[in-house]
Design an enzyme around this catalytic site. Sequence first.
Site, PDB file in Angstrom:
ATOM      1  N   SER A  12      44.889  39.664  37.064  1.00  0.00           N
ATOM      2  CA  SER A  12      43.667  40.188  37.654  1.00  0.00           C
ATOM      3  C   SER A  12      42.621  39.099  37.824  1.00  0.00           C
ATOM      4  CB  SER A  12      43.118  41.315  36.776  1.00  0.00           C
ATOM      5  OG  SER A  12      41.930  41.840  37.318  1.00  0.00           O
ATOM      6  N   ARG A  35      33.037  39.153  34.683  1.00  0.00           N
ATOM      7  CA  ARG A  35      33.459  40.366  33.986  1.00  0.00           C
ATOM      8  C   ARG A  35      32.960  41.624  34.693  1.00  0.00           C
ATOM      9  NH1 ARG A  35      36.137  40.995  29.150  1.00  0.00           N
ATOM     10  NH2 ARG A  35      36.047  43.106  28.327  1.00  0.00           N
ATOM     11  N   HIS A  38      35.273  41.946  37.582  1.00  0.00           N
ATOM     12  CA  HIS A  38      36.572  42.390  37.078  1.00  0.00           C
ATOM     13  C   HIS A  38      36.548  43.872  36.731  1.00  0.00           C
ATOM     14  CE1 HIS A  38      39.635  42.872  33.808  1.00  0.00           C
ATOM     15  NE2 HIS A  38      40.357  42.174  34.652  1.00  0.00           N
TER      16      HIS A  38
END
Length: 212
Positions: A12, A35, A38
């Site tokens: 990912s 993050r 993500h």
Amino acid sequence: MTRVVHPIEVRSYEILRSRLRLEHLPPLTRAVAERVVHTTADTSWAGEVLTDEAALRAGRAALLAGAELVVDARMVAAGVTSRASSVVLDEPGVAELAAAEGLTRSAAGVRLAARRVPAGAVWAVGNAPTALQELLRLAAAGELAPALVVGVPVGFVGAVEAKAALRASGLPAVSTPGERGGTPVAVAVLNALLYTDLTDTDLTDTDPEGPA
């Protein structure tokens, strides 16, 4: 805290970094932005996480030193798996204060929490603009002195204004500029601060519980 990173997460981040290059950012700023991207699978978030490295480092240092983490919603607390959080809605007397003062429960909870939480805590608001507004009022009055405020409430009413006020307050902060935000973004910011290994040039996540 180290862990074996799951291959899905490794892949990912490889995909994320093939689409979005953030190496120019300072380490924690990059880790937080990545993050959030993500967590949301939305690369447009990269330019909407407004903060600075000094504020992030102060918040990270406070968290790692055991400072209290105070959050506005149980979902934020549930998403930060490595440590306990205080949820303002769980403060004793929230409903009574909200009714007596004409506040939302989130704002009442912030007011009550501020009476007992020492200076240097990390506060995170991912849901309720009124919680952030009350936090800013208390900070301006000298009744609250946070190490970091993660202020990313979501909504069409009050969220944009509350986040703009946070950025204007001079408090160490993370915010977003528009109506977007929410619990997942707040959780992503906090987990980035807690789990990022700053000695790793690839900023590999070290979350023992897995990705947020």
